[in-house]
Scaffold this active site. Sequence first.
Site, PDB file in Angstrom:
ATOM      1  N   ASP A  11       0.588  -1.292   0.312  1.00 49.39           N
ATOM      2  CA  ASP A  11      -0.301   0.085  -0.181  1.00 49.39           C
ATOM      3  C   ASP A  11       0.807   1.047  -0.433  1.00 49.39           C
ATOM      4  O   ASP A  11       1.795   1.704   0.843  1.00 49.39           O
ATOM      5  CB  ASP A  11      -1.102  -0.393   1.255  1.00 49.39           C
ATOM      6  CG  ASP A  11      -2.002  -1.454   1.236  1.00 49.39           C
ATOM      7  OD1 ASP A  11      -1.947  -1.444   0.320  1.00 49.39           O
ATOM      8  OD2 ASP A  11      -2.303  -1.494   2.607  1.00 49.39           O
ATOM      9  N   ASP A 130     -13.550  -4.727  -2.219  1.00 48.76           N
ATOM     10  CA  ASP A 130     -13.407  -4.734  -0.800  1.00 48.76           C
ATOM     11  C   ASP A 130     -14.851  -4.606  -0.417  1.00 48.76           C
ATOM     12  O   ASP A 130     -15.954  -4.395  -0.864  1.00 48.76           O
ATOM     13  CB  ASP A 130     -13.123  -3.362  -0.673  1.00 48.76           C
ATOM     14  CG  ASP A 130     -11.735  -2.844  -1.382  1.00 48.76           C
ATOM     15  OD1 ASP A 130     -10.523  -3.742  -1.178  1.00 48.76           O
ATOM     16  OD2 ASP A 130     -11.631  -1.615  -0.970  1.00 48.76           O
TER      17      ASP A 130
END
Length: 285
Positions: A11, A130
């Site tokens: 990330d 997600d």
Amino acid sequence: MLTKRIIPCLDVKAGRVVKGVSFVNLRDAGDPVEIAKAYDEQGADELTFLDITASHEERGIILDIVRRTAEQVFMPLTVGGGIKVLDDIRNLLLAGCDKVSINTTAVHDPEFIKAASNRFGSQCIVVAIDAKQVIAHDPDFKSPLKWADDPKYASLLLSQSAIRNPKSEIKWEVYTHGGRKPMGIDAVAWARMMAEYGAGEILLTSMDQDGQKNGYDLELTRAVAEAVSIPVIASGGVGNLEHVYQGLTTGKADAALAASIFHFKEYTIRQAKEYLKERGVPVRL
């Protein structure tokens, strides 16, 4: 038998690798290019960069990171975050990535996945999902999507009964904007549709499990893997190598994505693969 893949995930925020818990409480984990080189040397099958800032101002940073990484590593690179138009995909591929991961834009414009697959080929289009187990919304909750009232998409939307009474049958809801916005979409139905629209892979992250180190959401992963014929990458929750094994076997995933156990040197990629091989999981050593 196809080998299972181990994919570290980076990330990236403002040029640095960060890691959080359930998408918040981020802490610095290092320089992305240096970390990528280390994973390449350890034998990672692929590497995923997620640009979590993903604003227009930050796009130049991730392109530079991709270029510098592609010059030094030989494993496939997937990049996601902030992809809004076809030129974003083109620019990332030209910078050196092999696949792009698309989430929010796909949810707001499903036809974008068809267009991207037709232009660049399904092999480089990954749809990221997600998902979070359904909890009670406001009774007046209505999907914010412009296409939500179109009968063509009715089977994708969670019914009010599912939203109000999650215990009657386990459902998972699609979220966007870094896990902040519920969309009222059934995650399993959405994965199936994205496969039909030309996605080459599904990157499936359990928001409930992300960063918790309690293991993948195996029910969610298995439900999606059984619903589609394209590869599913399990993400969210790895705390040890047994969790990786479970995701690839019980969860029926084709690849296991993990972050903190590798970033903070709890395990190496080699250790993960040897653990899997000893238990009969086919991997590339």
